[in-house]
Design an enzyme around this catalytic site. Structure first.
Site, short mmCIF file in Angstrom:
data_model
loop_
_atom_site.label_atom_id
_atom_site.label_comp_id
_atom_site.label_asym_id
_atom_site.label_seq_id
_atom_site.Cartn_x
_atom_site.Cartn_y
_atom_site.Cartn_z
N SER A 245 0.70 -1.28 0.08
CA SER A 245 0.03 0.02 0.17
C SER A 245 0.78 1.22 -0.02
O SER A 245 0.22 2.41 -0.07
CB SER A 245 -0.90 0.17 1.31
OG SER A 245 -0.21 0.14 2.44
N LYS A 290 -5.59 5.25 8.42
CA LYS A 290 -4.32 5.96 7.79
C LYS A 290 -4.62 7.42 7.83
O LYS A 290 -3.58 8.24 8.18
CB LYS A 290 -4.00 5.48 6.22
CG LYS A 290 -3.58 4.22 6.43
CD LYS A 290 -3.33 3.40 5.20
CE LYS A 290 -2.65 1.93 5.25
NZ LYS A 290 -2.43 1.54 4.14
#
Length: 347
Positions: A245, A290
């Site tokens: 990611s 995040k």
């Protein structure tokens, strides 16, 4: 009522008993993984391009989530925040996959992500990249699907129906468009011997939550097996961070070091998203978590996969999280590497 002797015995043993109970609750693992916002890691601390000038203002940051097996404490703790999440084990782990196998798979995906990020950055910066291809490595086979019957982890796929392939993307493209019951012939290399095998297509296991009309042969996370050299040399040290990611943020930091000027314009720029060799930025898990990590680190901007405006995109998830926590950080929708560069140039 307790007599004095019994009461004394209880007082003596109650703390050891309580400690044993607490230890038992902590060690008893549930069939879930627990995740929460992790860290925002400054990338110029872990990426070094040979000969690059050091910049003192601004930084790119990759964002992480912390994840581990859930026990009863974590299960209860997850009920008190939308950013502490429980994931059924079957969604993350394959049947009979060990902890070591799972961690190895994550690290392999991270290694592949780093290599693709380097390629994107170097090609965009018109720097030298040299390739030597060996095929596509089988890293994970899905239980109950056709490939699991004829392939082995470590096999190197060289061609599909006679068409040579170099990359995992080419393999995926050539396996698209088939129906259940159809077959393909794969040329594979195993133990330094080349052979042809026939593999069928079937639906994915129910626990993978794939669309009902989607079929495949049962290979997951194939990896392009190649030797790539870069000039100037580049080194990435991300220790035990796993998964793909951080691809977008890796590529931006490398590109920034390869080119003149300062892309961040002195800002802290966080973000997430996979990246393909054509520069396409792809979906990841835990976008909301995040955003929380980036906000805690003081980022001014957060780059999130827009997925061409798809419903429930990472960008939408990130926007909802940003509104929920009341951050002043701007969420920026990104479809590809070129859009990210254009946004940074506009700062």
């Amino acid at each position: 009522m307790m007599n004095q002797k019994s009461q004394s015995r209880w007082v003596k043993w109650r703390w050891p008993i309580l400690l044993i109970v607490i230890l038992g609750l902590y060690l008893f693992q549930l069939p879930y993984y627990y995740s929460q916002p992790g860290d925002a890691l400054v990338l110029d601390d872990v990426i070094t391009v040979e000969g690059a000038d050091e910049e003192t203002d601004g930084s790119f940051m990759l964002t992480t989530i912390r994840m581990g097996k859930a026990n009863l404490f974590f299960y209860a703790w997850a009920q008190f925040s939308p950013y502490r999440i429980l994931h059924p084990e079957s969604q993350l782990r394959f049947e009979n996959e060990t902890d070591e196998d799972y961690q190895h798979r994550q690290l392999m995906m991270m290694t592949d992500s780093q290599e693709v990020a380097k390629i994107v950055a170097y090609e965009q910066a018109d720097k030298q990249v040299s390739y030597q291809y060996f095929g596509v490595l089988v890293t994970t086979l899905i239980e109950g699907m056709p490939a699991n019957e004829v392939l082995e982890v470590g096999d190197r796929i060289k061609a599909v129906n006679g068409v040579s392939i170099n990359t995992a993307e080419e393999l995926i493209d050539l396996l698209a468009g088939y129906s259940k019951g159809e077959t393909v012939k794969l040329e594979i290399e195993r133990n330094e011997e080349t052979t042809i095998v026939t593999v069928g297509f079937s639906s994915f296991p129910e626990e993978m939550n794939a669309p009902s009309d989607r079929v495949g042969i049962g290979i997951q996370a194939p990896v392009t097996d190649r030797e790539v050299t870069f000039d100037p040399d580049v080194h990435i040290d991300t220790s035990q961070i796993g998964g793909p990611s951080a691809g977008l943020m890796f590529s931006l930091e490398i590109y920034d070091q390869l080119t003149e000027g300062n892309l961040t314009k002195g800002n802290l720029v966080a973000g997430t998203g996979t990246i393909r060799e054509d520069g396409t930025v792809g979906r990841i898990g835990g976008a909301g978590q995040k955003v929380v990590a980036a906000d805690r680190a003081g980022a001014a901007y957060f780059l999130a996969p827009f997925e061409e405006g798809a419903a429930n995109s990472n960008y939408e998830e990130a926007m909802l999280a940003a509104e929920d926590i009341g951050t002043e950080m701007e969420i920026i929708p990104i479809n590809n590497f070129e859009e990210a560069i254009a946004f940074l140039d506009s700062l």
